[in-house]
Design a protein around this motif. Sequence first.
Motif, short mmCIF file in Angstrom:
data_model
loop_
_atom_site.label_atom_id
_atom_site.label_comp_id
_atom_site.label_asym_id
_atom_site.label_seq_id
_atom_site.Cartn_x
_atom_site.Cartn_y
_atom_site.Cartn_z
N GLY A 1 0.80 -1.22 0.00
CA GLY A 1 0.00 0.00 0.00
C GLY A 1 0.83 1.27 0.00
N TYR A 2 2.02 1.19 0.55
CA TYR A 2 2.90 2.37 0.60
C TYR A 2 3.20 2.88 -0.80
N ALA A 3 3.42 1.99 -1.73
CA ALA A 3 3.72 2.37 -3.12
C ALA A 3 2.54 3.09 -3.77
N PHE A 4 1.33 2.83 -3.28
CA PHE A 4 0.14 3.47 -3.82
C PHE A 4 -0.27 4.71 -3.05
N GLY A 5 0.57 5.14 -2.12
CA GLY A 5 0.31 6.36 -1.37
C GLY A 5 -0.66 6.21 -0.22
N LEU A 6 -0.89 4.98 0.25
CA LEU A 6 -1.83 4.77 1.35
C LEU A 6 -1.22 5.05 2.73
N PHE A 7 0.07 5.30 2.78
CA PHE A 7 0.72 5.58 4.06
C PHE A 7 1.62 6.79 3.89
N GLY A 8 1.62 7.63 4.86
CA GLY A 8 2.37 8.88 4.83
C GLY A 8 1.52 9.92 5.53
N GLU A 9 1.97 11.14 5.52
CA GLU A 9 1.24 12.18 6.25
C GLU A 9 -0.18 12.37 5.72
N THR A 10 -0.37 12.32 4.41
CA THR A 10 -1.70 12.47 3.83
C THR A 10 -2.37 11.12 3.62
N GLY A 11 -1.66 10.19 3.06
CA GLY A 11 -2.21 8.88 2.74
C GLY A 11 -2.69 8.11 3.94
N SER A 12 -2.09 8.33 5.09
CA SER A 12 -2.50 7.60 6.29
C SER A 12 -3.94 7.91 6.66
N LEU A 13 -4.41 9.11 6.37
CA LEU A 13 -5.80 9.45 6.65
C LEU A 13 -6.73 8.51 5.89
N ILE A 14 -6.41 8.26 4.64
CA ILE A 14 -7.22 7.34 3.82
C ILE A 14 -7.18 5.94 4.42
N SER A 15 -5.98 5.47 4.75
CA SER A 15 -5.86 4.11 5.29
C SER A 15 -6.54 3.99 6.66
N PHE A 16 -6.50 5.03 7.47
CA PHE A 16 -7.17 4.99 8.77
C PHE A 16 -8.68 4.91 8.58
N ILE A 17 -9.20 5.67 7.63
CA ILE A 17 -10.64 5.64 7.36
C ILE A 17 -11.06 4.28 6.79
N LEU A 18 -10.26 3.74 5.88
CA LEU A 18 -10.56 2.43 5.30
C LEU A 18 -10.56 1.32 6.35
N ALA A 19 -9.77 1.50 7.40
CA ALA A 19 -9.69 0.49 8.45
C ALA A 19 -11.02 0.32 9.18
N LEU A 20 -11.84 1.35 9.22
CA LEU A 20 -13.09 1.28 9.98
C LEU A 20 -14.04 0.22 9.43
N PRO A 21 -14.49 0.33 8.17
CA PRO A 21 -15.41 -0.71 7.69
C PRO A 21 -14.74 -2.08 7.57
N ILE A 22 -13.46 -2.10 7.23
CA ILE A 22 -12.75 -3.38 7.11
C ILE A 22 -12.71 -4.08 8.47
N SER A 23 -12.43 -3.32 9.52
CA SER A 23 -12.38 -3.92 10.86
C SER A 23 -13.74 -4.42 11.30
N TRP A 24 -14.77 -3.64 11.05
CA TRP A 24 -16.11 -4.06 11.48
C TRP A 24 -16.52 -5.35 10.75
N LEU A 25 -16.33 -5.38 9.44
CA LEU A 25 -16.65 -6.59 8.69
C LEU A 25 -15.80 -7.78 9.14
N SER A 26 -14.55 -7.51 9.47
CA SER A 26 -13.65 -8.56 9.94
C SER A 26 -14.11 -9.12 11.29
N VAL A 27 -14.54 -8.25 12.17
CA VAL A 27 -15.07 -8.71 13.46
C VAL A 27 -16.29 -9.60 13.24
N LEU A 28 -17.18 -9.19 12.34
CA LEU A 28 -18.36 -10.01 12.04
C LEU A 28 -17.95 -11.37 11.48
N LEU A 29 -16.93 -11.38 10.62
CA LEU A 29 -16.42 -12.63 10.06
C LEU A 29 -15.84 -13.53 11.14
N ILE A 30 -15.07 -12.95 12.04
CA ILE A 30 -14.45 -13.72 13.12
C ILE A 30 -15.51 -14.29 14.05
#
Length: 148
Positions: free
Chosen positions: A45-74
């Motif tokens: 993901g780093y190569a696609f700009g998902l991590f860094g000062e700006t990109g981390s905001l996107i990855s942090f937001i994406l973590a919310l629905p992914i985590s919730w769905l993952s909890v439901l899966l678990i």
Amino acid sequence: MMKNNAVAEVMQSEKTRFFSMKQTGILMAFGIVFWFSGAMAVKFGYAFGLFGETGSLISFILALPISWLSVLLIVKGAGLKPTQIVPGISLGLATATFFDGIVLTWGTWVYGTNSDQVSYGAAWILWGAFTFLAFAFFEAYRKGIKLA
């Protein structure tokens, strides 16, 4: 008489387990799989700009629905009852944290090759651990488990 019942309850509760052996294995396997998925998300993901000062905001937001769905899966995959949700997700997180600590110490190349990538990725993985646990509490609450 009341005192004897309380002692009997404590003795019985010591014999009961949080999870079956199968559930324990499933939860630990989920912890490893989700940790590895997170590590690979950092690595690629780093190569696609998902991590860094700006990109981390996107990855942090994406973590919310992914985590919730993952909890439901678990919860479904491990067959967790409402009272097992928070301890079950915690066991998976403990397993993931164990691997994360080892790899961050002796195998940072798993996450990437530069220190910014590794540090932003580590921050995102910590955020992911929080979101998993927060959604575990939320799901337990939705299923009738009250915190107080």
